[in-house]
Design a protein around this motif. Structure first.
Motif, PDB file in Angstrom:
ATOM      1  N   LEU A  40      -3.324  -3.698 -21.197  1.00  0.00           N
ATOM      2  CA  LEU A  40      -2.518  -2.382 -20.645  1.00  0.00           C
ATOM      3  C   LEU A  40      -3.811  -1.662 -19.822  1.00  0.00           C
ATOM      4  N   ARG A  41      -4.676  -2.363 -19.472  1.00  0.00           N
ATOM      5  CA  ARG A  41      -5.595  -1.554 -18.603  1.00  0.00           C
ATOM      6  C   ARG A  41      -5.502  -1.025 -17.346  1.00  0.00           C
ATOM      7  N   TRP A  42      -4.512  -1.701 -16.634  1.00  0.00           N
ATOM      8  CA  TRP A  42      -4.179  -1.051 -15.465  1.00  0.00           C
ATOM      9  C   TRP A  42      -3.383   0.146 -15.530  1.00  0.00           C
ATOM     10  N   GLY A  43      -2.343   0.101 -16.546  1.00  0.00           N
ATOM     11  CA  GLY A  43      -1.495   1.385 -16.868  1.00  0.00           C
ATOM     12  C   GLY A  43      -2.421   2.535 -17.601  1.00  0.00           C
ATOM     13  N   ILE A  44      -3.292   2.172 -18.122  1.00  0.00           N
ATOM     14  CA  ILE A  44      -4.251   3.164 -18.823  1.00  0.00           C
ATOM     15  C   ILE A  44      -5.176   3.843 -17.811  1.00  0.00           C
ATOM     16  N   THR A  45      -5.916   3.084 -16.917  1.00  0.00           N
ATOM     17  CA  THR A  45      -6.576   3.493 -15.837  1.00  0.00           C
ATOM     18  C   THR A  45      -5.995   4.416 -15.010  1.00  0.00           C
ATOM     19  N   ALA A  46      -4.703   3.981 -14.589  1.00  0.00           N
ATOM     20  CA  ALA A  46      -3.967   4.738 -13.485  1.00  0.00           C
ATOM     21  C   ALA A  46      -3.537   6.189 -14.552  1.00  0.00           C
ATOM     22  N   CYS A  47      -3.200   6.251 -15.578  1.00  0.00           N
ATOM     23  CA  CYS A  47      -2.829   7.272 -16.558  1.00  0.00           C
ATOM     24  C   CYS A  47      -4.005   8.331 -16.437  1.00  0.00           C
ATOM     25  N   ALA A  48      -4.950   7.736 -16.724  1.00  0.00           N
ATOM     26  CA  ALA A  48      -6.169   8.558 -16.890  1.00  0.00           C
ATOM     27  C   ALA A  48      -6.558   9.264 -15.446  1.00  0.00           C
ATOM     28  N   MET A  49      -6.509   8.490 -14.440  1.00  0.00           N
ATOM     29  CA  MET A  49      -6.738   9.135 -13.069  1.00  0.00           C
ATOM     30  C   MET A  49      -5.684  10.194 -12.683  1.00  0.00           C
ATOM     31  N   LEU A  50      -4.425   9.662 -13.064  1.00  0.00           N
ATOM     32  CA  LEU A  50      -3.265  10.554 -12.625  1.00  0.00           C
ATOM     33  C   LEU A  50      -3.204  11.893 -13.465  1.00  0.00           C
ATOM     34  N   THR A  51      -3.487  11.737 -14.781  1.00  0.00           N
ATOM     35  CA  THR A  51      -3.766  12.965 -15.456  1.00  0.00           C
ATOM     36  C   THR A  51      -4.832  13.803 -15.099  1.00  0.00           C
ATOM     37  N   ILE A  52      -5.912  13.493 -14.875  1.00  0.00           N
ATOM     38  CA  ILE A  52      -7.062  14.153 -14.212  1.00  0.00           C
ATOM     39  C   ILE A  52      -6.659  14.884 -12.992  1.00  0.00           C
ATOM     40  N   GLY A  53      -5.902  13.999 -12.099  1.00  0.00           N
ATOM     41  CA  GLY A  53      -5.554  14.861 -10.779  1.00  0.00           C
ATOM     42  C   GLY A  53      -4.472  15.650 -11.040  1.00  0.00           C
ATOM     43  N   LEU A  54      -3.498  15.454 -11.959  1.00  0.00           N
ATOM     44  CA  LEU A  54      -2.429  16.553 -12.146  1.00  0.00           C
ATOM     45  C   LEU A  54      -3.072  17.714 -12.753  1.00  0.00           C
TER      46      LEU A  54
END
Length: 410
Positions: A40-54
């Motif tokens: 799930l590396r793509w989802g986890i990486t996107a989640c971290a980036m989206l969470t920090i941005g949000l």
């Protein structure tokens, strides 16, 4: 946490669904605790980036702070002059009305000064009576001196007329003696007139001036007597008032207690926001607050003022240079907030610690004709994520009593 859960629904969950149903991978088989990152590396990486941005968007456009409180003014209770306490009218704590006496100092010295001024006034009044009597006496002496002068002048004229008619009748020596006598009488008239003028000046100028001076001293002494009674300048509460009869008080050393105005800390709330919010914080912004002294309640508020300076940067001139490194903590932007409703702060104890959220609004920019479609969508999204911050504040208000009573060790 809310941001992370929200972002995971858009990133990790779709990635997992694709792995599970698109690639046939199963939890406990291909997806284990050790392979979850690889799978799930793509989802986890996107989640971290989206969470920090949000989180960045939410906290920047809708700032929050825990540095908020209801400041109130405390006025020290102290006399203008030092002295010994003679009487106390209030207890250690209590409510007082405006103008009510709080305590009284010993006023024996001031009363003695007032009595001295009264005696001087009486003395001046007596001197006026004596001066009027002297004026009457001077008028009588002037009349007497004028009569003697008139008699001497008549006698001189008579002798001079006789001498003019017959020089052998009156001796020259007699004429000279009469002339000297007339000059003496004239001097006596001038002296009596001067004495009268002196008496008039004393009555019209000197003694009234002395009386006015004594009356001014009496008024000053009365003011000093009034100052020995310390009164409340406004309606409020007296707190920590420990003075008792016999205590010595000195305004240069310490106050006898504090007087807190009745309306202090009940009309506005002061909050310190981070310096990075300087471009976001505006007068008129809608805000919400929850306070420790009134848990489980969200108070709608509005920003009414912003301080133009940051307190951490102030200095006073002295003999040493200021090093910026000496500033231990960065300052905050002091913001003044008032409740949207008149009774919004009812039940909130002045001085209570609060949590404040402020919400930016881009409605005017969205409605502007020169705003593009993409920018409008972005601004709508910025305003919409304020809901996340509002939910966080309500969760904080819900957990505040538990955090304070259970996890803080109190």
């Amino acid at each position: 946490m809310l941001e992370l859960l929200f972002c995971s629904l858009l990133t990790i969950l779709p990635d997992y669904l694709f792995r599970r149903y698109g690639q046939g991978r199963r939890i406990g088989k291909e997806i284990t605790l050790y392979s979850v990152w690889f799978e799930l590396r793509w989802g986890i990486t996107a989640c971290a980036m989206l969470t920090i941005g949000l989180i960045t968007v939410v906290f920047y456009n809708h700032p929050s702070t825990t540095n908020a409180t209801l400041f109130f003014r405390a006025v020290p209770i102290m006399p203008e002059n030092r002295g010994k306490v003679a009487e106390v009218f209030v207890g250690l704590s209590g409510r007082v009305e405006k103008g009510a006496p709080i305590f009284r100092l010993d006023s024996s010295v001031q009363e003695a000064a007032a009595e001295t001024a009264r005696r001087r006034i009486a003395e001046t009044e007596a001197a006026l009576v004596v001066a009027r009597s002297d004026l009457a006496s001077s008028e009588s002496k002037i009349q007497e001196a004028r009569s003697d002068l008139q008699q001497a002048q008549d006698e001189l004229r008579t002798k001079q007329e006789l001498m003019r008619r017959n020089a052998n009748v009156v001796a020259q020596r007699e004429i000279e003696r009469l002339e000297v006598r007339v000059a003496g009488k004239e001097a006596a008239v001038n002296s009596a007139t001067a004495a009268r003028d002196t008496a008039q000046i004393r009555i019209s100028t000197q003694l009234p001036a002395e009386r006015d001076s004594a009356q001014a001293d009496l008024a000053l002494a009365q003011i000093d007597i009034d100052k020995t009674v310390i009164r409340a300048g406004f309606t409020g509460r007296v707190e920590q008032f420990a003075l008792r009869a016999g205590d010595l008080v000195n305004p240069n050393m310490r106050a006898g207690g504090v007087l807190i105005p009745e309306e202090a800390g009940r009309s506005s709330l002061q909050a310190g926001f981070s310096q990075i919010e300087a471009q976001i914080m505006k007068v008129g912004m809608v805000a919400e607050a929850t306070c420790v002294s009134k848990p489980w309640v969200i108070i709608p508020m509005v920003v009414t003022g912003l301080q133009d300076f940051i307190a951490a940067g102030q200095f006073r001139g002295g003999e040493q240079l200021i090093d910026v490194q000496q500033i231990a903590r960065p300052g905050t932007i002091l913001t003044f907030l008032e409740p949207l409703y008149p009774d919004g702060l009812d039940g909130v104890t002045p001085g209570s610690s609060c949590i404040v959220n402020a919400y930016s609004s881009n409605h005017d920019r969205i409605e502007a004709k020169d705003t593009g479609s993409v920018k409008r969508v972005a601004l709508h999204a910025v305003d919409a994520v304020g809901l996340v911050h509002a939910m966080i504040l309500r969760i904080q208000a819900l957990l505040l009593p538990i955090q304070t009573l259970v996890f803080s060790g109190h």
